[in-house]
Write a protein that holds these residues in place. Sequence first.
Motif, PDB file in Angstrom:
ATOM      1  N   PRO A 157      34.361  37.321  53.646  1.00  0.00           N
ATOM      2  CA  PRO A 157      35.711  37.308  53.074  1.00  0.00           C
ATOM      3  C   PRO A 157      36.645  38.364  53.650  1.00  0.00           C
ATOM      4  O   PRO A 157      37.821  38.396  53.295  1.00  0.00           O
ATOM      5  CB  PRO A 157      35.445  37.611  51.592  1.00  0.00           C
ATOM      6  CG  PRO A 157      34.247  38.527  51.638  1.00  0.00           C
ATOM      7  CD  PRO A 157      33.397  38.051  52.801  1.00  0.00           C
ATOM      8  N   VAL A 158      36.161  39.226  54.537  1.00  0.00           N
ATOM      9  CA  VAL A 158      36.949  40.383  54.949  1.00  0.00           C
ATOM     10  C   VAL A 158      38.165  39.977  55.779  1.00  0.00           C
ATOM     11  O   VAL A 158      39.304  40.330  55.457  1.00  0.00           O
ATOM     12  CB  VAL A 158      36.077  41.386  55.725  1.00  0.00           C
ATOM     13  CG1 VAL A 158      36.933  42.539  56.253  1.00  0.00           C
ATOM     14  CG2 VAL A 158      34.978  41.933  54.815  1.00  0.00           C
ATOM     15  N   ILE A 159      37.937  39.234  56.875  1.00  0.00           N
ATOM     16  CA  ILE A 159      39.067  38.846  57.726  1.00  0.00           C
ATOM     17  C   ILE A 159      40.032  37.915  56.986  1.00  0.00           C
ATOM     18  O   ILE A 159      41.259  38.098  57.086  1.00  0.00           O
ATOM     19  CB  ILE A 159      38.577  38.227  59.043  1.00  0.00           C
ATOM     20  CG1 ILE A 159      37.974  39.330  59.934  1.00  0.00           C
ATOM     21  CG2 ILE A 159      39.715  37.529  59.783  1.00  0.00           C
ATOM     22  CD1 ILE A 159      37.524  38.874  61.295  1.00  0.00           C
ATOM     23  N   PRO A 160      39.560  36.916  56.208  1.00  0.00           N
ATOM     24  CA  PRO A 160      40.514  36.129  55.415  1.00  0.00           C
ATOM     25  C   PRO A 160      41.347  36.986  54.467  1.00  0.00           C
ATOM     26  O   PRO A 160      42.540  36.729  54.269  1.00  0.00           O
ATOM     27  CB  PRO A 160      39.607  35.160  54.647  1.00  0.00           C
ATOM     28  CG  PRO A 160      38.437  34.974  55.543  1.00  0.00           C
ATOM     29  CD  PRO A 160      38.203  36.323  56.159  1.00  0.00           C
ATOM     30  N   THR A 161      40.727  38.031  53.896  1.00  0.00           N
ATOM     31  CA  THR A 161      41.478  38.923  53.012  1.00  0.00           C
ATOM     32  C   THR A 161      42.596  39.631  53.782  1.00  0.00           C
ATOM     33  O   THR A 161      43.736  39.718  53.310  1.00  0.00           O
ATOM     34  CB  THR A 161      40.540  39.971  52.380  1.00  0.00           C
ATOM     35  OG1 THR A 161      39.562  39.307  51.581  1.00  0.00           O
ATOM     36  CG2 THR A 161      41.320  40.943  51.498  1.00  0.00           C
ATOM     37  N   VAL A 162      42.264  40.122  54.973  1.00  0.00           N
ATOM     38  CA  VAL A 162      43.278  40.781  55.801  1.00  0.00           C
ATOM     39  C   VAL A 162      44.371  39.782  56.194  1.00  0.00           C
ATOM     40  O   VAL A 162      45.563  40.114  56.192  1.00  0.00           O
ATOM     41  CB  VAL A 162      42.643  41.404  57.061  1.00  0.00           C
ATOM     42  CG1 VAL A 162      43.715  41.966  57.991  1.00  0.00           C
ATOM     43  CG2 VAL A 162      41.667  42.505  56.669  1.00  0.00           C
ATOM     44  N   LEU A 163      43.967  38.559  56.520  1.00  0.00           N
ATOM     45  CA  LEU A 163      44.951  37.533  56.880  1.00  0.00           C
ATOM     46  C   LEU A 163      45.934  37.280  55.739  1.00  0.00           C
ATOM     47  O   LEU A 163      47.156  37.223  55.952  1.00  0.00           O
ATOM     48  CB  LEU A 163      44.240  36.228  57.251  1.00  0.00           C
ATOM     49  CG  LEU A 163      43.588  36.154  58.630  1.00  0.00           C
ATOM     50  CD1 LEU A 163      42.770  34.877  58.762  1.00  0.00           C
ATOM     51  CD2 LEU A 163      44.637  36.214  59.732  1.00  0.00           C
ATOM     52  N   PHE A 164      45.410  37.123  54.531  1.00  0.00           N
ATOM     53  CA  PHE A 164      46.287  36.853  53.393  1.00  0.00           C
ATOM     54  C   PHE A 164      47.146  38.063  53.064  1.00  0.00           C
ATOM     55  O   PHE A 164      48.323  37.928  52.705  1.00  0.00           O
ATOM     56  CB  PHE A 164      45.452  36.435  52.174  1.00  0.00           C
ATOM     57  CG  PHE A 164      45.103  34.982  52.154  1.00  0.00           C
ATOM     58  CD1 PHE A 164      46.029  34.038  51.750  1.00  0.00           C
ATOM     59  CD2 PHE A 164      43.852  34.539  52.562  1.00  0.00           C
ATOM     60  CE1 PHE A 164      45.730  32.684  51.740  1.00  0.00           C
ATOM     61  CE2 PHE A 164      43.528  33.187  52.559  1.00  0.00           C
ATOM     62  CZ  PHE A 164      44.469  32.264  52.145  1.00  0.00           C
ATOM     63  N   GLU A 165      46.568  39.261  53.159  1.00  0.00           N
ATOM     64  CA  GLU A 165      47.355  40.471  52.898  1.00  0.00           C
ATOM     65  C   GLU A 165      48.499  40.604  53.895  1.00  0.00           C
ATOM     66  O   GLU A 165      49.646  40.885  53.507  1.00  0.00           O
ATOM     67  CB  GLU A 165      46.454  41.706  52.988  1.00  0.00           C
ATOM     68  CG  GLU A 165      45.630  41.965  51.747  1.00  0.00           C
ATOM     69  CD  GLU A 165      44.945  43.314  51.804  1.00  0.00           C
ATOM     70  OE1 GLU A 165      44.499  43.771  50.745  1.00  0.00           O
ATOM     71  OE2 GLU A 165      44.860  43.906  52.899  1.00  0.00           O
ATOM     72  N   ASP A 166      48.185  40.419  55.167  1.00  0.00           N
ATOM     73  CA  ASP A 166      49.230  40.544  56.193  1.00  0.00           C
ATOM     74  C   ASP A 166      50.290  39.455  56.040  1.00  0.00           C
ATOM     75  O   ASP A 166      51.489  39.710  56.228  1.00  0.00           O
ATOM     76  CB  ASP A 166      48.607  40.479  57.590  1.00  0.00           C
ATOM     77  CG  ASP A 166      47.853  41.750  57.948  1.00  0.00           C
ATOM     78  OD1 ASP A 166      48.021  42.754  57.239  1.00  0.00           O
ATOM     79  OD2 ASP A 166      47.075  41.725  58.927  1.00  0.00           O
ATOM     80  N   SER A 167      49.859  38.247  55.709  1.00  0.00           N
ATOM     81  CA  SER A 167      50.816  37.157  55.487  1.00  0.00           C
ATOM     82  C   SER A 167      51.758  37.497  54.333  1.00  0.00           C
ATOM     83  O   SER A 167      52.984  37.327  54.433  1.00  0.00           O
ATOM     84  CB  SER A 167      50.084  35.853  55.187  1.00  0.00           C
ATOM     85  OG  SER A 167      49.259  35.468  56.263  1.00  0.00           O
ATOM     86  N   ALA A 168      51.156  37.976  53.227  1.00  0.00           N
ATOM     87  CA  ALA A 168      51.978  38.353  52.075  1.00  0.00           C
ATOM     88  C   ALA A 168      52.908  39.504  52.417  1.00  0.00           C
ATOM     89  O   ALA A 168      54.058  39.553  51.952  1.00  0.00           O
ATOM     90  CB  ALA A 168      51.074  38.740  50.904  1.00  0.00           C
ATOM     91  N   ALA A 169      52.424  40.436  53.254  1.00  0.00           N
ATOM     92  CA  ALA A 169      53.254  41.574  53.636  1.00  0.00           C
ATOM     93  C   ALA A 169      54.454  41.130  54.473  1.00  0.00           C
ATOM     94  O   ALA A 169      55.576  41.619  54.284  1.00  0.00           O
ATOM     95  CB  ALA A 169      52.420  42.589  54.419  1.00  0.00           C
ATOM     96  N   ILE A 170      54.209  40.213  55.401  1.00  0.00           N
ATOM     97  CA  ILE A 170      55.309  39.720  56.238  1.00  0.00           C
ATOM     98  C   ILE A 170      56.334  38.963  55.389  1.00  0.00           C
ATOM     99  O   ILE A 170      57.541  39.174  55.508  1.00  0.00           O
ATOM    100  CB  ILE A 170      54.757  38.819  57.358  1.00  0.00           C
ATOM    101  CG1 ILE A 170      53.921  39.652  58.341  1.00  0.00           C
ATOM    102  CG2 ILE A 170      55.893  38.117  58.108  1.00  0.00           C
ATOM    103  CD1 ILE A 170      53.145  38.822  59.339  1.00  0.00           C
ATOM    104  N   VAL A 171      55.832  38.075  54.516  1.00  0.00           N
ATOM    105  CA  VAL A 171      56.725  37.317  53.637  1.00  0.00           C
ATOM    106  C   VAL A 171      57.486  38.265  52.709  1.00  0.00           C
ATOM    107  O   VAL A 171      58.705  38.135  52.503  1.00  0.00           O
ATOM    108  CB  VAL A 171      55.926  36.286  52.820  1.00  0.00           C
ATOM    109  CG1 VAL A 171      56.812  35.643  51.747  1.00  0.00           C
ATOM    110  CG2 VAL A 171      55.356  35.208  53.728  1.00  0.00           C
TER     111      VAL A 171
END
Length: 310
Positions: A157-171
């Motif tokens: 779950p680590v990389i998906p977590t980073v992906l979602f965090e970064d996506s939310a941060a950009i949005v």
Amino acid sequence: MASGSQATVIAALTANGLITASKIGAAIASGSTAMLAESLHSFADTANQGLLLYGLNQAKRPADTRRPLGYGREVYFWTFTVSVVIFFLGGVFAIYEGTKKAFFETEHHSIDPFWTYVVLGASILFEGYSFAIAVGEFNEYRGDKPFFKALLETRDPVIPTVLFEDSAAIVGSMIALVGVWIADTLKLPIVDGLASIFIGTVLCGVGIFLALESRSLLIGEGASDEDYAKARACILTIPEIVGIEELLMPQLGPEEIMVNLAVTFRSDLTIQQVEQAIDRTEDAIRAQVPKVKRIFIEAESLKNISSNRY
């Protein structure tokens, strides 16, 4: 994907640490509630990367008498903790602050947008860079599997977590940028509060999604369908085995699977031949599914013959 996960988390931790410091300064200088929400968001992200790194290191500990199956699921626990931090420290706080400013403050302070624009623009670039690293690592892991299918089925779950965090941060940064611009251009400070509410809503959604995914892994998921099929196929290539009575493959961690196998051997075999067949079965499973670390095999057709291998 464990080593790739750690590199991705370190890159995200570095980016978020720098972004957090700059956002806090911009929030103080501008007086923007949306900017404050983004500051808390980035602070939560930075703390989350630290938690993920801690979880990855804890998961590497060898099995002992207290944890005979190892510490692989530590990653799942800390990922769940990250989802809680995102939901409350990021999402709920942003919604609270935005609601207070938009609907309950009678006096609105003017917003100085200059440093907000500078910092948000820079943070979008930094978060985009971190996001690109995470996508690259994930693409290498998923191979030919469709992106979203691999994202939902991964046991790491680590990389998906980073992906979602970064996506939310950009949005979130984009929402804050638009909100501050509208609030300054039209002299409508209420829009700044509404932007904070929108940012909080995004973060709450991400937190809920990650919590549900982590819950599933914590409760216990089996190996992927692909790994299960590979293991079953190679077991059936052993000529001494005439049937599989039971095949369980619980996931003990992102890079660790346990196999519990009950098989029927030919009735004409000696105990020595069964033992040799078990050895070849273990070797075949590990060759096809390298994540398998522990194998327990029971011979169903012969009394008092079982093998527990580590």
